[in-house]
Design a protein around this motif. Structure first.
Motif, PDB file in Angstrom:
ATOM      1  N   LEU A 169       7.834   9.060   5.920  1.00 52.46           N
ATOM      2  CA  LEU A 169       6.695  10.018   5.749  1.00 52.46           C
ATOM      3  C   LEU A 169       5.007   9.551   6.315  1.00 52.46           C
ATOM      4  N   HIS A 170       4.929   8.157   6.622  1.00 49.67           N
ATOM      5  CA  HIS A 170       3.844   8.019   7.099  1.00 49.67           C
ATOM      6  C   HIS A 170       3.522   8.744   8.987  1.00 49.67           C
ATOM      7  N   GLY A 171       4.990   8.867   9.784  1.00 47.44           N
ATOM      8  CA  GLY A 171       5.009   9.284  10.700  1.00 47.44           C
ATOM      9  C   GLY A 171       4.992  10.797  11.028  1.00 47.44           C
ATOM     10  N   ARG A 172       5.048  10.868   9.921  1.00 42.49           N
ATOM     11  CA  ARG A 172       5.672  13.305   9.667  1.00 42.49           C
ATOM     12  C   ARG A 172       3.887  13.506   9.622  1.00 42.49           C
ATOM     13  N   TYR A 173       3.854  13.116   8.441  1.00 43.18           N
ATOM     14  CA  TYR A 173       2.014  13.426   7.469  1.00 43.18           C
ATOM     15  C   TYR A 173       0.766  12.706   7.902  1.00 43.18           C
TER      16      TYR A 173
ATOM     17  N   ARG B  29       0.864  -1.102  -0.101  1.00 44.91           N
ATOM     18  CA  ARG B  29      -0.150   0.136  -0.313  1.00 44.91           C
ATOM     19  C   ARG B  29       1.176   1.123   0.016  1.00 44.91           C
ATOM     20  N   PHE B  30       2.104   1.568   0.982  1.00 46.31           N
ATOM     21  CA  PHE B  30       2.878   2.741   0.856  1.00 46.31           C
ATOM     22  C   PHE B  30       3.703   2.968  -0.744  1.00 46.31           C
ATOM     23  N   ARG B  31       3.537   1.641  -0.823  1.00 45.14           N
ATOM     24  CA  ARG B  31       4.321   1.547  -2.865  1.00 45.14           C
ATOM     25  C   ARG B  31       3.537   2.440  -3.576  1.00 45.14           C
TER      26      ARG B  31
ATOM     27  N   HIS C 114      10.389   9.497  14.523  1.00 45.79           N
ATOM     28  CA  HIS C 114       8.918   8.999  13.456  1.00 45.79           C
ATOM     29  C   HIS C 114       8.998   7.251  13.288  1.00 45.79           C
ATOM     30  N   ILE C 115       9.955   6.817  13.265  1.00 49.00           N
ATOM     31  CA  ILE C 115      10.435   5.379  12.631  1.00 49.00           C
ATOM     32  C   ILE C 115       9.855   4.726  14.054  1.00 49.00           C
ATOM     33  N   PHE C 116      10.822   5.163  15.409  1.00 45.60           N
ATOM     34  CA  PHE C 116      10.404   4.222  16.534  1.00 45.60           C
ATOM     35  C   PHE C 116       8.829   3.936  16.908  1.00 45.60           C
TER      36      PHE C 116
ATOM     37  N   PHE D 133      10.675  -4.801  -0.397  1.00 50.21           N
ATOM     38  CA  PHE D 133      10.493  -2.744   0.083  1.00 50.21           C
ATOM     39  C   PHE D 133      11.495  -2.312   0.673  1.00 50.21           C
ATOM     40  N   MET D 134      13.161  -3.402   0.763  1.00 48.68           N
ATOM     41  CA  MET D 134      13.364  -1.979   1.889  1.00 48.68           C
ATOM     42  C   MET D 134      15.014  -1.351   1.522  1.00 48.68           C
ATOM     43  N   LEU D 135      14.630  -1.271  -0.061  1.00 54.36           N
ATOM     44  CA  LEU D 135      14.780   0.730  -0.391  1.00 54.36           C
ATOM     45  C   LEU D 135      14.881   1.605  -0.163  1.00 54.36           C
ATOM     46  N   HIS D 136      13.319   1.120  -0.191  1.00 57.40           N
ATOM     47  CA  HIS D 136      12.042   2.610   0.657  1.00 57.40           C
ATOM     48  C   HIS D 136      11.634   2.620   1.003  1.00 57.40           C
ATOM     49  N   ALA D 137      12.081   1.236   2.429  1.00 57.65           N
ATOM     50  CA  ALA D 137      11.253   1.286   3.637  1.00 57.65           C
ATOM     51  C   ALA D 137      11.224   2.111   4.099  1.00 57.65           C
ATOM     52  N   HIS D 138      12.540   2.705   4.614  1.00 61.14           N
ATOM     53  CA  HIS D 138      12.406   3.995   6.237  1.00 61.14           C
ATOM     54  C   HIS D 138      12.120   4.910   4.854  1.00 61.14           C
ATOM     55  N   HIS D 139      12.505   5.417   4.565  1.00 62.15           N
ATOM     56  CA  HIS D 139      11.126   6.904   3.611  1.00 62.15           C
ATOM     57  C   HIS D 139       9.759   7.124   3.971  1.00 62.15           C
TER      58      HIS D 139
END
Length: 219
Positions: free
Chosen positions: A188-192, A19-21, A147-149, A178-184
């Motif tokens: 972004l999910h945590g920030r917005y 879904r994120f992708r 955010h990720i934490f 999904f690892m290449l973009h996972a942290h982004h």
């Protein structure tokens, strides 16, 4: 199940990242930069500061001093003048000049593709090294910020008592695809969306999977 490192099943984790992708196939950092060196500097400046605030400063700093040589020539006082709107600007200016010296002396002015070498640079910790390794060199690292934490624990994706525990848990449970973009995606999910004080559950694409007990909408 996905193992002790997650409260979600493997299928649920797969769905989360699908879904994120689908929503954002090529996520980018909010930091503005024009080279690996500038990204490194921007991430160092972003500690305990917002990306928006860092961008305001670097839009003036980078045109004046885009390279390690130029930063060294500018000097600590000169860098301070450009970044004084950022928290801890004096310490950060010293680190930026010192790391520029070190890049010139030990790495030919280039940002090294090596965790130990990156973490040896002044002002560069594990999170900053992970960001650079991921964005510049395409390594499947996980840069865990606040955010990720928060959301790794809140969602149940990768619970952990500290950032290192969450990093290791995420590396274990996030599918390789999904690892290449996972942290982004997670930042972004945590920030917005999954914000600290009042998560916007009504806008959340994974609200039906999330394990957060205090959701702001019924599922």
């Amino acid at each position: 199940m996905a193992g002790r490192a997650s409260r979600l099943t493997r299928a649920e984790i797969q769905t989360v990242f699908e879904r994120f992708r689908a929503a954002n196939p090529e996520p980018k950092s909010d930091l503005e930069y024009g080279s690996p060196f500038q990204l490194l500097v921007a991430v160092v400046l972003s500690a305990q500061a917002t990306d928006k605030g860092v961008n305001v400063a670097t839009r003036k700093l980078f045109p004046a001093a885009p390279t390690p040589e130029a930063i060294v020539s500018l000097g600590v006082a000169g860098v301070e003048d450009y970044i004084k709107t950022i928290g801890l600007f004096r310490a950060k200016a010293k680190n930026v000049v010192a790391l520029s010296h070190q890049l010139l002396e030990k790495h030919g002015g280039e940002v090294p593709n090596d965790r130990a070498a990156l973490e040896a640079l002044p002002g560069v910790g594990r999170k900053t090294a992970n960001v650079v390794l991921n964005i510049v060199f395409g390594e499947p690292t996980m840069a865990v910020d606040t955010h990720i934490f928060r959301i790794a624990n809140r969602i149940g994706l990768a619970p952990g008592k500290d950032v290192l525990a969450v990093e290791h848990a995420l590396l274990k449970v996030v599918p390789k695809a999904f690892m290449l973009h996972a942290h982004h995606w997670l930042i972004l999910h945590g920030r917005y969306v999954c914000t600290a004080r009042k998560p916007l559950c009504e806008r959340c694409s994974i609200v039906d999977i999330c394990r957060y007990r205090d959701k702001t909408v019924a599922t």
